[in-house]
Design a protein around this motif. Structure first.
Motif, PDB file in Angstrom:
ATOM      1  N   THR A  16       0.844  -1.185   0.000  1.00  0.00           N
ATOM      2  CA  THR A  16       0.000   0.000   0.000  1.00  0.00           C
ATOM      3  C   THR A  16       0.883   1.241   0.000  1.00  0.00           C
ATOM      4  O   THR A  16       2.075   1.181   0.335  1.00  0.00           O
ATOM      5  CB  THR A  16      -0.909   0.041   1.240  1.00  0.00           C
ATOM      6  OG1 THR A  16      -0.090   0.148   2.403  1.00  0.00           O
ATOM      7  CG2 THR A  16      -1.823  -1.182   1.312  1.00  0.00           C
ATOM      8  N   TYR A  38      -1.635   9.332  -3.635  1.00  0.00           N
ATOM      9  CA  TYR A  38      -2.502   8.233  -3.229  1.00  0.00           C
ATOM     10  C   TYR A  38      -2.684   8.187  -1.727  1.00  0.00           C
ATOM     11  O   TYR A  38      -1.795   8.566  -0.966  1.00  0.00           O
ATOM     12  CB  TYR A  38      -1.961   6.900  -3.760  1.00  0.00           C
ATOM     13  CG  TYR A  38      -2.263   6.777  -5.227  1.00  0.00           C
ATOM     14  CD1 TYR A  38      -3.453   6.208  -5.651  1.00  0.00           C
ATOM     15  CD2 TYR A  38      -1.416   7.319  -6.180  1.00  0.00           C
ATOM     16  CE1 TYR A  38      -3.781   6.161  -6.997  1.00  0.00           C
ATOM     17  CE2 TYR A  38      -1.732   7.272  -7.525  1.00  0.00           C
ATOM     18  CZ  TYR A  38      -2.923   6.691  -7.918  1.00  0.00           C
ATOM     19  OH  TYR A  38      -3.253   6.652  -9.250  1.00  0.00           O
ATOM     20  N   ASP A  42      -4.366   2.838  -0.452  1.00  0.00           N
ATOM     21  CA  ASP A  42      -4.341   2.458  -1.862  1.00  0.00           C
ATOM     22  C   ASP A  42      -3.163   1.527  -2.152  1.00  0.00           C
ATOM     23  O   ASP A  42      -2.052   1.759  -1.690  1.00  0.00           O
ATOM     24  CB  ASP A  42      -4.234   3.693  -2.762  1.00  0.00           C
ATOM     25  CG  ASP A  42      -5.493   4.540  -2.735  1.00  0.00           C
ATOM     26  OD1 ASP A  42      -6.598   3.973  -2.586  1.00  0.00           O
ATOM     27  OD2 ASP A  42      -5.364   5.771  -2.865  1.00  0.00           O
ATOM     28  N   LYS A  43      -3.432   0.503  -2.963  1.00  0.00           N
ATOM     29  CA  LYS A  43      -2.393  -0.462  -3.316  1.00  0.00           C
ATOM     30  C   LYS A  43      -1.637  -0.036  -4.563  1.00  0.00           C
ATOM     31  O   LYS A  43      -2.162   0.674  -5.418  1.00  0.00           O
ATOM     32  CB  LYS A  43      -3.001  -1.839  -3.563  1.00  0.00           C
ATOM     33  CG  LYS A  43      -3.363  -2.573  -2.316  1.00  0.00           C
ATOM     34  CD  LYS A  43      -3.768  -3.992  -2.645  1.00  0.00           C
ATOM     35  CE  LYS A  43      -4.138  -4.727  -1.375  1.00  0.00           C
ATOM     36  NZ  LYS A  43      -4.564  -6.101  -1.668  1.00  0.00           N
ATOM     37  N   CYS A  55       1.008   3.059  -8.994  1.00  0.00           N
ATOM     38  CA  CYS A  55      -0.344   2.721  -8.562  1.00  0.00           C
ATOM     39  C   CYS A  55      -0.767   1.454  -9.314  1.00  0.00           C
ATOM     40  O   CYS A  55      -0.120   1.056 -10.284  1.00  0.00           O
ATOM     41  CB  CYS A  55      -1.309   3.873  -8.823  1.00  0.00           C
ATOM     42  SG  CYS A  55      -1.584   4.237 -10.581  1.00  0.00           S
TER      43      CYS A  55
END
Length: 91
Positions: A16, A38, A42-43, A55
């Motif tokens: 993440t 991000y 968020d991964k 991303c």
């Protein structure tokens, strides 16, 4: 939780944005391809050959056309060995 994933011969760590921020001591995570910031949840993926975090969307686009070059293997391994332990991955 960060984990090493399979992508041909590439050394890739899925993590993440928050895990990466903790590993490098930053309070902001920006995709090295699209430039968007991000959220910590968020991964994305750390690509050791490029020494960059992408991303999910950018990583998937990159993975479709990426070519692994053996002459990059030493630098890739060095980058991976630096970040893997900081992201909780045993090497």
């Amino acid at each position: 939780m960060a984990k090493q994933i399979e992508q041909g011969k590439f050394l890739i760590i899925e993590c993440t944005a928050g895990e990466l921020m903790n590993a490098v001591g930053s309070d902001l995570c920006i995709c090295d391809w699209c430039g968007k910031p991000y959220l910590s949840s968020d991964k994305g993926c750390y690509i050791a050959a490029l020494n960059q975090w992408y991303c999910e969307e950018c990583y998937n686009e990159w993975a479709e056309q990426a070519t692994w070059y053996p002459e990059d293997a030493d630098v890739e391994r060095t980058n991976f060995e630096f970040y893997a332990p900081r992201l909780g991955i045993r090497i």
